[in-house]
Design a protein around this motif. Structure first.
Motif, PDB file in Angstrom:
ATOM      1  N   ASN A 171       0.822  -1.201   0.000  1.00  0.00           N
ATOM      2  CA  ASN A 171       0.000   0.000   0.000  1.00  0.00           C
ATOM      3  C   ASN A 171       0.859   1.254   0.000  1.00  0.00           C
ATOM      4  O   ASN A 171       0.503   2.265  -0.610  1.00  0.00           O
ATOM      5  N   LYS A 172       1.974   1.195   0.719  1.00  0.00           N
ATOM      6  CA  LYS A 172       2.869   2.355   0.770  1.00  0.00           C
ATOM      7  C   LYS A 172       3.430   2.655  -0.612  1.00  0.00           C
ATOM      8  O   LYS A 172       3.498   3.809  -1.041  1.00  0.00           O
ATOM      9  N   ARG A 173       3.848   1.590  -1.324  1.00  0.00           N
ATOM     10  CA  ARG A 173       4.394   1.783  -2.670  1.00  0.00           C
ATOM     11  C   ARG A 173       3.331   2.338  -3.621  1.00  0.00           C
ATOM     12  O   ARG A 173       3.610   3.198  -4.459  1.00  0.00           O
ATOM     13  N   ILE A 174       2.100   1.850  -3.492  1.00  0.00           N
ATOM     14  CA  ILE A 174       1.011   2.341  -4.347  1.00  0.00           C
ATOM     15  C   ILE A 174       0.774   3.829  -4.098  1.00  0.00           C
ATOM     16  O   ILE A 174       0.597   4.608  -5.033  1.00  0.00           O
ATOM     17  N   ARG A 175       0.789   4.211  -2.818  1.00  0.00           N
ATOM     18  CA  ARG A 175       0.579   5.630  -2.497  1.00  0.00           C
ATOM     19  C   ARG A 175       1.683   6.505  -3.079  1.00  0.00           C
ATOM     20  O   ARG A 175       1.432   7.592  -3.603  1.00  0.00           O
ATOM     21  N   ILE A 176       2.933   6.027  -2.975  1.00  0.00           N
ATOM     22  CA  ILE A 176       4.058   6.804  -3.504  1.00  0.00           C
ATOM     23  C   ILE A 176       3.958   6.948  -5.018  1.00  0.00           C
ATOM     24  O   ILE A 176       4.110   8.039  -5.578  1.00  0.00           O
ATOM     25  N   VAL A 177       3.693   5.815  -5.703  1.00  0.00           N
ATOM     26  CA  VAL A 177       3.571   5.846  -7.169  1.00  0.00           C
ATOM     27  C   VAL A 177       2.405   6.730  -7.589  1.00  0.00           C
ATOM     28  O   VAL A 177       2.485   7.480  -8.578  1.00  0.00           O
ATOM     29  N   THR A 178       1.301   6.668  -6.846  1.00  0.00           N
ATOM     30  CA  THR A 178       0.130   7.491  -7.168  1.00  0.00           C
ATOM     31  C   THR A 178       0.465   8.971  -7.090  1.00  0.00           C
ATOM     32  O   THR A 178       0.118   9.756  -7.990  1.00  0.00           O
ATOM     33  N   LYS A 179       1.144   9.369  -6.018  1.00  0.00           N
ATOM     34  CA  LYS A 179       1.495  10.786  -5.850  1.00  0.00           C
ATOM     35  C   LYS A 179       2.437  11.266  -6.953  1.00  0.00           C
ATOM     36  O   LYS A 179       2.263  12.345  -7.517  1.00  0.00           O
ATOM     37  N   ILE A 180       3.454  10.423  -7.257  1.00  0.00           N
ATOM     38  CA  ILE A 180       4.410  10.803  -8.300  1.00  0.00           C
ATOM     39  C   ILE A 180       3.720  10.909  -9.658  1.00  0.00           C
ATOM     40  O   ILE A 180       3.930  11.868 -10.420  1.00  0.00           O
ATOM     41  N   SER A 181       2.869   9.916  -9.980  1.00  0.00           N
ATOM     42  CA  SER A 181       2.177   9.913 -11.276  1.00  0.00           C
ATOM     43  C   SER A 181       1.245  11.111 -11.394  1.00  0.00           C
ATOM     44  O   SER A 181       1.169  11.768 -12.438  1.00  0.00           O
ATOM     45  N   PHE A 236       1.539  13.970  -9.863  1.00  0.00           N
ATOM     46  CA  PHE A 236       2.358  15.174  -9.983  1.00  0.00           C
ATOM     47  C   PHE A 236       2.877  15.340 -11.418  1.00  0.00           C
ATOM     48  O   PHE A 236       2.832  16.442 -11.987  1.00  0.00           O
ATOM     49  N   ILE A 237       3.358  14.230 -12.010  1.00  0.00           N
ATOM     50  CA  ILE A 237       3.882  14.302 -13.388  1.00  0.00           C
ATOM     51  C   ILE A 237       2.774  14.653 -14.374  1.00  0.00           C
ATOM     52  O   ILE A 237       2.924  15.516 -15.251  1.00  0.00           O
ATOM     53  N   GLY A 238       1.623  13.986 -14.248  1.00  0.00           N
ATOM     54  CA  GLY A 238       0.497  14.267 -15.140  1.00  0.00           C
ATOM     55  C   GLY A 238       0.031  15.707 -15.024  1.00  0.00           C
ATOM     56  O   GLY A 238      -0.211  16.392 -16.035  1.00  0.00           O
ATOM     57  N   ALA A 239      -0.098  16.199 -13.782  1.00  0.00           N
ATOM     58  CA  ALA A 239      -0.529  17.573 -13.563  1.00  0.00           C
ATOM     59  C   ALA A 239       0.497  18.558 -14.112  1.00  0.00           C
ATOM     60  O   ALA A 239       0.133  19.612 -14.664  1.00  0.00           O
ATOM     61  N   ALA A 240       1.802  18.210 -13.974  1.00  0.00           N
ATOM     62  CA  ALA A 240       2.853  19.092 -14.486  1.00  0.00           C
ATOM     63  C   ALA A 240       2.773  19.215 -16.001  1.00  0.00           C
ATOM     64  O   ALA A 240       2.943  20.311 -16.563  1.00  0.00           O
TER      65      ALA A 240
END
Length: 327
Positions: free
Chosen positions: A2-12, A14-18
């Protein structure tokens, strides 16, 4: 997991929004009338960047929903378990066992499940004895008994981390007339993987007499220890000589770790004495697995299967009544 999913979700996210923000920024500040306007090619490029940002955010959300809603069989078949860390697998195992066995009732610290989780299951990752062999040669003297105790055992570390194992030495002993207390317990040999530490262990040996302060016959305390580092395995070889009075007729041998192969030989030099013995702990409840081989001047005891910490054997010496009757 779950921790890895949360990290990947936040990064993805952020990149998409950027990507979307960057494309919108160029559209806002570089309109068609601007000198830096790139025409149809620029519009196509900005639209592609926006689409890429939206795709990243959308695919991330879809994968999250998929993991939440996907049936267990599909998760396992798709390698879900293989993506878990060891700690996450242990946590999942604990939760599954709790649901399987204790969904409708409480499981507190007094039940067997908790005892197994906290006590017995830890043995699976702890060091154990591949073999533990002991040979005692007992000699009856005029007013005391001497024992030469030879122990050889191999400690195996099943985990990937280096372990520190403490090797204890010691006994509670009686005084022997005309024998100095420093002679009652002597370590004649102590090696770890052929490295000799006999002098060092004897230098650390403490023999303390408490006979004036205690009514207990066993008023001499002997103790020391040696810590060894075990990466994969270590072979320990030692010889100890003890002196006890004639009335101290019992000898116990107890292991401190799970043992795969146990063997004990007890030899006595005087035919006017006989031996009797019994096992205790797990061994005592599985006498059908014990191997006893009588010898002319002693006996040999072995065990066919694994034994647990605290298991062992007690041997006692007594006068041979049959010989006394004949005389």
């Amino acid at each position: 997991m779950n921790k890895r999913i949360r990290i990947v979700t936040k990064i993805s996210f952020f990149i998409g929004a950027a990507f979307i923000f960057a494309a919108s920024y160029f559209e806002l500040f570089f309109p068609p009338k601007n000198a830096f306007y790139l025409g149809i090619l620029g519009d196509t490029l900005l639209a592609g960047i926006k689409s890429l940002g939206l795709a990243i955010i959308t695919s991330t959300l879809v994968n999250i929903l998929k993991n939440w809603m996907e049936p267990t069989e599909s998760l396992v078949s798709n390698g879900f378990i293989n993506r878990l860390s060891k700690c996450e697998m242990k946590e999942l195992k604990s939760k599954i066992e709790a649901e399987l066995y204790f969904r409708d009732n409480n499981h507190d610290k007094d039940n067997f499940y908790i005892f197994f989780q906290e006590e017995l299951s830890s043995l699976l990752n702890d060091c154990y004895y591949k073999y533990y062999k002991t040979k005692i040669e007992c000699k009856i003297c005029e007013n005391y008994i001497t024992k030469t105790i030879r122990k050889k055992f191999e400690i195996v570390n099943p985990s990937k981390k280096e372990a520190v194992v403490r090797i204890p030495f010691g006994a509670e002993m009686q005084k022997v007339e005309n024998v100095d207390i420093d002679k009652l317990y002597i370590i004649k040999k102590f090696t770890v993987d052929s490295e000799d530490y006999t002098k060092e262990i004897n230098d650390s040996l403490i023999i303390k007499e408490n006979c004036t302060d205690s009514n207990d016959a066993y008023c001499i305390d002997v103790h020391t220890f040696w810590d060894i580092k075990v990466k994969k395995s270590q072979v320990i070889d030692m010889v100890i000589e003890t002196i006890v009075p004639l009335n101290d007729v019992c000898f116990s041998n107890k292991i401190t770790k799970p043992c795969k192969e146990y063997n004990l030989i007890f030899i006595i030099n005087d035919p006017s004495y006989q031996l009797s013995w019994h096992s205790f702990g797990f061994m005592g409840n599985h006498k059908d697995l014990l191997i006893e081989e009588p010898m002319d001047n002693g006996l040999e005891i072995g065990f066919k299967e694994w034994i647990l910490p605290g298991d062992g054997v007690v041997i006692s010496i007594s006068k041979n009544e049959n010989l006394m009757t004949k005389n």
